[in-house]
Design a protein around this motif. Structure first.
Motif, PDB file in Angstrom:
ATOM      1  N   UNK A   1       0.884  -1.170   0.000  1.00 19.83           N
ATOM      2  CA  UNK A   1       0.000   0.000   0.000  1.00 19.83           C
ATOM      3  C   UNK A   1       0.919   1.216   0.000  1.00 19.83           C
ATOM      4  N   UNK A   2       0.401   2.392  -0.274  1.00 24.87           N
ATOM      5  CA  UNK A   2       1.274   3.568  -0.292  1.00 24.87           C
ATOM      6  C   UNK A   2       2.098   3.687   0.988  1.00 24.87           C
ATOM      7  N   UNK A   3       3.423   3.820   0.800  1.00 30.76           N
ATOM      8  CA  UNK A   3       4.328   3.989   1.919  1.00 30.76           C
ATOM      9  C   UNK A   3       4.801   2.721   2.574  1.00 30.76           C
ATOM     10  N   UNK A   4       4.350   1.578   2.102  1.00 29.56           N
ATOM     11  CA  UNK A   4       4.735   0.307   2.724  1.00 29.56           C
ATOM     12  C   UNK A   4       5.139  -0.700   1.655  1.00 29.56           C
ATOM     13  N   UNK A   5       6.392  -1.179   1.736  1.00 29.54           N
ATOM     14  CA  UNK A   5       6.890  -2.222   0.842  1.00 29.54           C
ATOM     15  C   UNK A   5       7.542  -3.309   1.694  1.00 29.54           C
ATOM     16  N   UNK A   6       7.384  -4.552   1.276  1.00 32.15           N
ATOM     17  CA  UNK A   6       7.926  -5.669   2.046  1.00 32.15           C
ATOM     18  C   UNK A   6       8.116  -6.864   1.128  1.00 32.15           C
ATOM     19  N   UNK A   7       8.868  -7.845   1.586  1.00 24.06           N
ATOM     20  CA  UNK A   7       9.039  -9.085   0.841  1.00 24.06           C
ATOM     21  C   UNK A   7       7.822  -9.972   1.056  1.00 24.06           C
TER      22      UNK A   7
ATOM     23  N   UNK B   1       4.422   5.063  -7.369  1.00 18.35           N
ATOM     24  CA  UNK B   1       3.514   4.045  -6.827  1.00 18.35           C
ATOM     25  C   UNK B   1       3.678   3.928  -5.320  1.00 18.35           C
ATOM     26  N   UNK B   2       4.924   3.943  -4.863  1.00 18.42           N
ATOM     27  CA  UNK B   2       5.205   3.856  -3.427  1.00 18.42           C
ATOM     28  C   UNK B   2       4.592   5.048  -2.693  1.00 18.42           C
TER      29      UNK B   2
ATOM     30  N   UNK C   1      20.591  -5.443  -2.258  1.00 22.36           N
ATOM     31  CA  UNK C   1      20.115  -6.816  -2.369  1.00 22.36           C
ATOM     32  C   UNK C   1      18.592  -6.806  -2.270  1.00 22.36           C
ATOM     33  N   UNK C   2      17.956  -7.936  -2.545  1.00 26.08           N
ATOM     34  CA  UNK C   2      16.498  -8.008  -2.414  1.00 26.08           C
ATOM     35  C   UNK C   2      16.088  -7.738  -0.971  1.00 26.08           C
ATOM     36  N   UNK C   3      16.873  -8.224   0.004  1.00 24.81           N
ATOM     37  CA  UNK C   3      16.557  -7.967   1.411  1.00 24.81           C
ATOM     38  C   UNK C   3      16.618  -6.479   1.746  1.00 24.81           C
ATOM     39  N   UNK C   4      17.413  -5.729   0.987  1.00 25.01           N
ATOM     40  CA  UNK C   4      17.565  -4.293   1.227  1.00 25.01           C
ATOM     41  C   UNK C   4      16.664  -3.439   0.338  1.00 25.01           C
ATOM     42  N   UNK C   5      15.875  -4.088  -0.528  1.00 27.09           N
ATOM     43  CA  UNK C   5      15.133  -3.354  -1.558  1.00 27.09           C
ATOM     44  C   UNK C   5      14.090  -2.415  -0.978  1.00 27.09           C
ATOM     45  N   UNK C   6      13.367  -2.841   0.072  1.00 27.38           N
ATOM     46  CA  UNK C   6      12.346  -1.979   0.677  1.00 27.38           C
ATOM     47  C   UNK C   6      12.995  -0.758   1.316  1.00 27.38           C
TER      48      UNK C   6
END
Length: 335
Positions: free
Chosen positions: A8-14, A43-44, A310-315
């Motif tokens: 959702x806006x403002x929230x990104x996670x794996x 989008x973020x 890295x993907x772990x650091x992407x958010x």
């Protein structure tokens, strides 16, 4: 497999996603690098009207063919590739006229459909572009540079002409590379001295900090004004500035989206007899031109890429870009 997902806006996670399997006519690609695009940041921030949530972002793609679906020929596993990430309808007026990039029914990976910020994607074989002679990292720069190259194509820029590029983010730098390839003189404008330094190192003839009197400096450098102005910011001020700066009988090309309606002094459209053009996405021919240019400019990627995560650091990287947009030109996620 895991994917970076904007929940959702403002929230990104794996999040966990099933590993996709190619069907007939499709190709599975293992990702090497994926770049964050300005549309991903929008989008973020919840400002992209084309996006629904949750959404996996990412359409600036570098990878290797992992598996072929039935019926796919002329491609082989292990081949380094990038992807044409636009999915057009094939039947509308734009598609019929050879301009599928402007398809009103277009769906771009990471925007209207799931993107590539994950371990593997499956796409139609026709969207896969095999590439040699470019590093895996720099393959992820092809798509955003191609958007800039397409704006240069729309401008019909000729050798010896002068172009002012408003904005030296990733797309603006693509414009600069494309304009130099055409033999044009480039005046780069931005508020960031760091980004102007990159533009200068890539070959911009002149640089101007946007906090100064840009119009006076452009007049000093060009006399009657530049032949072309390309707007690559997407702000009201630069939309209007482009009309103000360009020479009589010049051309203005807009790539950026302004976030609100803009009130123009329309008399300048007529009194200057301007050509005003939009530029959307890119064509396969733009991709091919960028690939050729990056083969000859291996130093460009070192100048353009600001951060690799890295993907772990992407958010975290996406949140940092949101908080400090001026600090980053291009963020790549490495798989």
């Amino acid at each position: 497999m895991q994917a970076l997902t904007i929940l959702r806006p403002g929230t990104a996670a794996l999040t966990d996603k099933p590993v996709p399997v190619p069907g007939p006519g499709e190709v599975a690609i293992d990702l090497a690098f994926v770049g964050y695009c300005g549309s991903d940041l929008t989008s973020y921030r919840g400002l992209n009207p084309l996006v629904s949530y949750p959404r996996v972002p990412g359409h600036e793609i570098s990878g290797t063919i992992a598996e072929l679906g039935s019926g796919v020929e002329n491609l082989a596993p292990g081949t380094a590739v990038t992807v044409l990430p636009y999915f057009n309808c094939g039947t509308c007026r734009a598609c019929r006229s050879g301009r599928p990039n402007a398809c009103p029914n277009n769906q771009t990976m990471g925007v209207q459909r799931e993107g590539a910020m994950t371990g593997r994607v499956v796409v139609p074989a026709a969207k896969v572009i095999p590439v040699t002679g470019i590093s895996k990292r720099d393959l992820a720069l092809v798509e955003p540079c191609a958007v800039g190259f397409h704006a240069v194509r729309r401008a019909e820029l000729k050798s010896g002409e002068t172009v002012v590029v408003l904005g030296c983010g990733m797309i603006g730098l693509g414009v600069i590379l494309g304009a130099l390839r055409q033999g044009a003189k480039v005046i780069a404008v931005d508020l960031s001295d760091a980004k102007l330094d990159v533009a200068k190192k890539l070959g911009a003839t002149e640089i101007i900090n946007a906090s100064t009197d840009v119009k006076a400096r452009v007049a000093e450098l060009t006399g009657e004004g530049p032949d072309v102005v390309v707007e690559a910011v997407g702000a009201e001020a630069t939309f209007l500035q482009a009309i103000d700066l360009v020479a009589t009988a010049g051309r203005v090309v807009y790539i950026g989206y302004a976030k609100a309606p803009i009130a123009y002094e329309t008399k300048f459209f007529i009194t200057k007899e301007l050509d005003i053009r939009g530029s959307r996405n890119a064509l396969r021919s733009d991709f091919d031109d960028v690939i050729d240019e990056l083969r000859n400019r291996p130093e460009a990627g070192d100048l353009i890429v600001t951060r690799t995560a890295t993907l772990d650091e992407a958010a975290e990287a996406l949140a940092d870009w949101h908080a400090r947009p001026g600090d980053f030109t291009k963020i790549l996620v490495k798989f």
